[in-house]
Scaffold this active site. Structure first.
Site, mmCIF file in Angstrom:
data_model
loop_
_atom_site.group_PDB
_atom_site.id
_atom_site.type_symbol
_atom_site.label_atom_id
_atom_site.label_comp_id
_atom_site.label_asym_id
_atom_site.label_seq_id
_atom_site.Cartn_x
_atom_site.Cartn_y
_atom_site.Cartn_z
ATOM 1 N N HIS A 24 41.111 48.806 39.910
ATOM 2 C CA HIS A 24 41.077 47.409 39.482
ATOM 3 C C HIS A 24 42.453 46.753 39.545
ATOM 4 C CE1 HIS A 24 37.355 49.084 37.829
ATOM 5 N NE2 HIS A 24 36.897 47.859 37.742
ATOM 6 N N GLU A 84 30.484 52.489 42.232
ATOM 7 C CA GLU A 84 31.548 52.973 41.345
ATOM 8 C C GLU A 84 31.150 54.274 40.664
ATOM 9 O OE1 GLU A 84 32.485 49.793 38.696
ATOM 10 O OE2 GLU A 84 33.533 48.604 40.230
#
Length: 317
Positions: free
Chosen positions: A204, A170
């Protein structure tokens, strides 16, 4: 500003930067489902197999994002050290990038530390009141418990996901690749700090389907859970972006990311003691006071460094 405009004119526009960031965010999520939907592989037969597939997909996404961003950015030198420095991947000033951001981030968890200390204090009192004593055998037992915890954590796939794979991939995609693109695209520093987390939060959104379809949450509950996650990821994403831009060192947001994943949400209040809330407030004040001093660019960089559009710390005192 002249340097930024010149670099933008070299090929990186705001539209191209934003488009590339959206593409990388979508690809980061989409590739997670590619083994089943595209490659037509059978569903994983175990949780370990499921996570292994996701680890591989996340690694592929990171590599592709690094390659794509390197082709878009106005990189003049293709030496390994120069190329890695564009992404903040460096070995110089390594201890500063580990210690200072970790110390700074820990202030936000002052309430958590206070609650843990109170719990340990109560447990030790109960142990002593029951006739126990802090003997060598007791200390040895505690040490063995710690060793067992470390071993079990190291052998747990979920721990590898939370503390290694997810933070590394990430930070590579959503900070190391996207921030240089946005900076070279001509966006201001604080615009990038608050824009980059938007792409991070988009990654997400797939959790909404997972909670609703796979965990049988109601649509309202799934939206509430994911909504809270999005707010948290935006806040943390802004902080991580600030660390990378301010220090020029990818290790800074990476160590903060790992630490936050390990600690979970900060404890703000506890019914056991008002001391937890007081310590939390003190931690927040300390964090606010030390945010800029502990991230001063000169702590992490040499004054003679050659700077390009992606190195905004050079003009941020």
């Amino acid at each position: 500003m002249e340097r930024e405009d010149a670099d933008a004119a070299a090929g990186v526009t705001k539209l191209k930067a934003v488009s590339a960031c959206i593409g990388m965010a979508v690809f980061y999520v989409a590739i997670l489902y590619s083994p089943t939907l595209i490659l037509r592989l059978p569903p994983p037969n175990s949780y370990t197999s499921f996570l292994t597939r996701r680890f591989i997909c996340a690694a592929v996404s990171s590599i592709v994002s690094l390659i794509v961003s390197s082709l878009i950015l106005p990189i003049t030198g293709w030496e390994a050290s120069s190329l890695l420095r564009v992404y903040g991947i460096r070995m110089d000033h390594i201890w500063q990038s580990l210690v200072y951001p970790l110390l700074l981030t820990s202030f936000m968890y002052s309430g958590s530390f206070a609650l843990k200390f109170l719990s340990m204090l109560q447990t030790s009192r109960e142990y002593l009141d029951s006739g126990g004593n802090l003997s060598v055998a007791c200390v040895k037992s505690i040490s063995l418990m710690i060793v067992d915890w470390v071993v079990s954590t190291a052998s747990c796939m979920s721990s590898w996901r939370n503390y290694f794979v997810a933070p590394i991939t990430e930070e590579l995609v959503f900070r190391a690749c996207m921030i240089p693109l946005l900076l070279c695209g001509g966006f201001s520093t604080y615009t990038v700090i608050f824009l980059c987390p938007v792409f991070f939060s988009l990654a997400h959104m797939n959790h909404l389907l997972e909670f609703y379809l796979q965990r049988n949450y109601s649509l309202l509950k799934a939206c509430q859970v994911v909504g809270f996650q999005l707010v948290y990821t935006v806040i943390f994403g802004a902080y991580a972006s600030f660390l990378l831009i301010r220090t020029g060192h990818l290790t800074a947001p990476l160590i903060a990311h790992i630490f936050c994943n390990f600690m979970g949400l900060p404890v703000i209040h506890s019914g056991r003691s008002g001391m937890v809330s007081l310590v939390f407030v003190i931690g927040v004040v300390s964090f606010s006071k030390l945010l800029f001093p502990l991230t001063t660019p000169r702590l992490y960089n040499h004054e003679g460094d050659n700077c390009s559009c992606c190195h905004r710390y050079c003009s941020w005192s």
